[in-house]
Design an enzyme around this catalytic site. Sequence first.
Site, PDB file in Angstrom:
ATOM      1  N   ALA A   1       0.896  -1.220  -0.052  1.00 17.14           N
ATOM      2  CA  ALA A   1       0.128   0.057  -0.138  1.00 17.14           C
ATOM      3  C   ALA A   1       0.782   1.135  -0.066  1.00 17.14           C
ATOM      4  CB  ALA A   1      -0.970  -0.067   1.142  1.00 17.14           C
TER       5      ALA A   1
ATOM      6  N   GLY B   1       2.483   2.927  -6.065  1.00 15.53           N
ATOM      7  CA  GLY B   1       1.763   2.639  -7.177  1.00 15.53           C
ATOM      8  C   GLY B   1       0.196   2.300  -7.185  1.00 15.53           C
ATOM      9  N   ILE B   2      -0.305   1.024  -7.476  1.00 14.47           N
ATOM     10  CA  ILE B   2      -1.528   0.710  -7.381  1.00 14.47           C
ATOM     11  C   ILE B   2      -2.343   0.383  -6.089  1.00 14.47           C
ATOM     12  CG2 ILE B   2      -3.386  -1.155  -7.922  1.00 14.47           C
ATOM     13  CD1 ILE B   2      -1.145  -1.526 -10.639  1.00 14.47           C
ATOM     14  N   GLY B   3      -1.503  -0.166  -5.175  1.00 12.31           N
ATOM     15  CA  GLY B   3      -1.888  -0.202  -3.967  1.00 12.31           C
ATOM     16  C   GLY B   3      -2.080   0.937  -2.965  1.00 12.31           C
TER      17      GLY B   3
ATOM     18  N   TYR C   1       7.684 -13.851 -13.790  1.00 11.61           N
ATOM     19  CA  TYR C   1       6.665 -12.848 -13.370  1.00 11.61           C
ATOM     20  C   TYR C   1       5.404 -13.416 -13.784  1.00 11.61           C
ATOM     21  CZ  TYR C   1       3.572  -8.636 -13.014  1.00 11.61           C
ATOM     22  OH  TYR C   1       2.570  -7.884 -12.784  1.00 11.61           O
TER      23      TYR C   1
HETATM   24  N1  LIG Z   1       2.129  -1.492 -13.098  1.00 11.18           N
HETATM   25  C1  LIG Z   1       1.355  -2.495 -13.839  1.00 11.18           C
HETATM   26  O1  LIG Z   1       1.124  -2.045 -15.132  1.00 11.18           O
HETATM   27  C2  LIG Z   1       0.933  -3.578 -13.444  1.00 11.18           C
HETATM   28  C3  LIG Z   1       0.228  -4.508 -14.302  1.00 11.18           C
HETATM   29  C4  LIG Z   1      -0.462  -5.561 -14.076  1.00 11.18           C
HETATM   30  C5  LIG Z   1      -0.362  -5.992 -12.783  1.00 11.18           C
HETATM   31  N2  LIG Z   1       0.497  -5.362 -11.754  1.00 11.18           N
HETATM   32  C6  LIG Z   1       0.274  -5.866 -10.416  1.00 11.18           C
HETATM   33  O2  LIG Z   1      -0.016  -4.640  -9.489  1.00 11.18           O
HETATM   34  C7  LIG Z   1       0.608  -5.057  -8.291  1.00 11.18           C
HETATM   35  C8  LIG Z   1       0.946  -3.713  -7.745  1.00 11.18           C
HETATM   36  O3  LIG Z   1       2.028  -3.268  -8.455  1.00 11.18           O
HETATM   37  P1  LIG Z   1       2.795  -1.769  -8.822  1.00 11.18           P
HETATM   38  O4  LIG Z   1       2.679  -1.625 -10.257  1.00 11.18           O
HETATM   39  O5  LIG Z   1       1.829  -0.871  -7.893  1.00 11.18           O
HETATM   40  O6  LIG Z   1       4.156  -1.674  -8.316  1.00 11.18           O
HETATM   41  P2  LIG Z   1       4.946  -0.740  -7.427  1.00 11.18           P
HETATM   42  O7  LIG Z   1       4.602   0.751  -7.586  1.00 11.18           O
HETATM   43  O8  LIG Z   1       6.451  -1.376  -7.459  1.00 11.18           O
HETATM   44  O9  LIG Z   1       4.492  -0.979  -6.054  1.00 11.18           O
HETATM   45  C9  LIG Z   1       4.665  -2.425  -5.461  1.00 11.18           C
HETATM   46  C10 LIG Z   1       4.284  -2.336  -3.710  1.00 11.18           C
HETATM   47  O10 LIG Z   1       4.625  -3.622  -3.331  1.00 11.18           O
HETATM   48  C11 LIG Z   1       5.249  -3.467  -2.261  1.00 11.18           C
HETATM   49  N3  LIG Z   1       6.513  -4.777  -1.974  1.00 11.18           N
HETATM   50  C12 LIG Z   1       7.270  -5.052  -3.061  1.00 11.18           C
HETATM   51  N4  LIG Z   1       7.904  -6.027  -2.393  1.00 11.18           N
HETATM   52  C13 LIG Z   1       7.583  -6.337  -1.338  1.00 11.18           C
HETATM   53  C14 LIG Z   1       7.821  -6.919  -0.017  1.00 11.18           C
HETATM   54  N5  LIG Z   1       9.130  -8.066  -0.097  1.00 11.18           N
HETATM   55  N6  LIG Z   1       7.335  -6.826   1.066  1.00 11.18           N
HETATM   56  C15 LIG Z   1       6.303  -6.135   1.195  1.00 11.18           C
HETATM   57  N7  LIG Z   1       5.814  -5.137   0.230  1.00 11.18           N
HETATM   58  C16 LIG Z   1       6.579  -5.411  -0.990  1.00 11.18           C
HETATM   59  C17 LIG Z   1       6.348  -2.281  -2.513  1.00 11.18           C
HETATM   60  O11 LIG Z   1       6.822  -1.798  -1.218  1.00 11.18           O
HETATM   61  P3  LIG Z   1       7.631  -0.258  -1.134  1.00 11.18           P
HETATM   62  O12 LIG Z   1       6.959   1.008  -1.338  1.00 11.18           O
HETATM   63  O13 LIG Z   1       8.650  -0.381  -0.313  1.00 11.18           O
HETATM   64  O14 LIG Z   1       8.584  -0.465  -2.544  1.00 11.18           O
HETATM   65  C18 LIG Z   1       4.892  -1.271  -3.111  1.00 11.18           C
HETATM   66  O15 LIG Z   1       4.216  -0.963  -2.199  1.00 11.18           O
HETATM   67  C19 LIG Z   1       1.747  -5.953  -8.481  1.00 11.18           C
HETATM   68  O16 LIG Z   1       1.196  -7.258  -7.872  1.00 11.18           O
HETATM   69  C20 LIG Z   1       1.758  -6.311 -10.017  1.00 11.18           C
HETATM   70  O17 LIG Z   1       2.191  -7.713 -10.331  1.00 11.18           O
HETATM   71  C21 LIG Z   1       1.010  -4.227 -12.121  1.00 11.18           C
END
Ligand SMILES: NC(=O)c1ccc[n+]([C@@H]2O[C@H](COP(=O)([O-])OP(=O)(O)OC[C@H]3O[C@@H](n4cnc5c(N)ncnc54)[C@H](OP(=O)(O)O)[C@@H]3O)[C@@H](O)[C@H]2O)c1
Length: 280
Positions: free
Chosen positions: A11, A14-16, A165
Amino acid sequence: MQNKTILITGATNGIGLETARGLARQGAHLVLVGRDTAKSERIVADLKADTHNEKIDLLIADLSVQAAIRALAAQVLARYPRLDVLVNNAGGVFDPRTTTADGIETTWAVNHLAYFLLTNLLLERLKASTPARVVSVSSAAHMGGSLRIEDPEYKNGGYTSFGAYSQSKLANVLFTVELARRLAGTGVTANSLHPGFVRTGFGTRTMGWLSPIVSVVTRLGMRADQGAATSIYLASSPDVEGVSGRYFSEKKPARVSAQAQDADLARRLWALSEKQCGIE
Ligand SMILES: NC(=O)c1ccc[n+]([C@@H]2O[C@H](COP(=O)([O-])OP(=O)(O)OC[C@H]3O[C@@H](n4cnc5c(N)ncnc54)[C@H](OP(=O)(O)O)[C@@H]3O)[C@@H](O)[C@H]2O)c1
């Protein structure tokens, strides 16, 4: 969402983060999971100021470590008598192949096993809070994925970041299918989703020499608040009350790959995941 308690992983970016913002605006009581205490505290303060919702709590856990997931679940169970919605969102893409403190390939550990273990540890609380929902963020990348049920961690070689992935995102869909089957009749639903191609921190720090290229490419994606729309919809909309075992994109049920419809494979993945997480 005034009386709903919602736990969201990943959270802090990004999306979270935008899922949290949207649900905070609806008045929900949020329990956010971050891994970096300073960053997470800053995010929570910003969210409270922006949404005028003071009911935003923070728990810290590195979801790549199973002991940390267990400690997180124990805190949730001790502090929150209700859990209405669990949003499994934290994830990433990693290059080159690395392993976690538990010795598990990182993509498999964070993107799949963390969803599996946290959900299972919180399942009884969700069942006691019906109607309740489990929302798992997958990806259209699951379409290119193939589940290597004998070697999901690429221990025998052949690792590519996209292969690992897309396999993990296929696992999110299969996990949801089997979870929904197991939860039928309990009042807890389980759905997965594709958020769209979204401009976030995804892959911008975890892809080695490719990270700067990923940073440029992701600038073409939609805004993170737009990317959070389907997560918010599945967590909160009355339209999907009772709907379970489905995969959504743009707030609508969407097609999944052939492997993602294989119920027997979903059962085998469940058994493998139980073994890898040390749970029955
Ligand atoms: N972006 C896209 O186009 C896209 C498309 C399809 C699916 N998704 C999915 O959307 C979801 C969110 O991704 P996002 O795009 O928002 O990426 P992001 O901006 O990199 O955010 C990822 C989040 O996950 C947290 N995280 C990663 N590794 C972790 C760990 N070991 N322990 C605890 N927290 C962890 C990060 O924490 P920090 O803030 O500390 O880094 C961050 O809050 C993912 O499941 C991804 O596969 C994304």
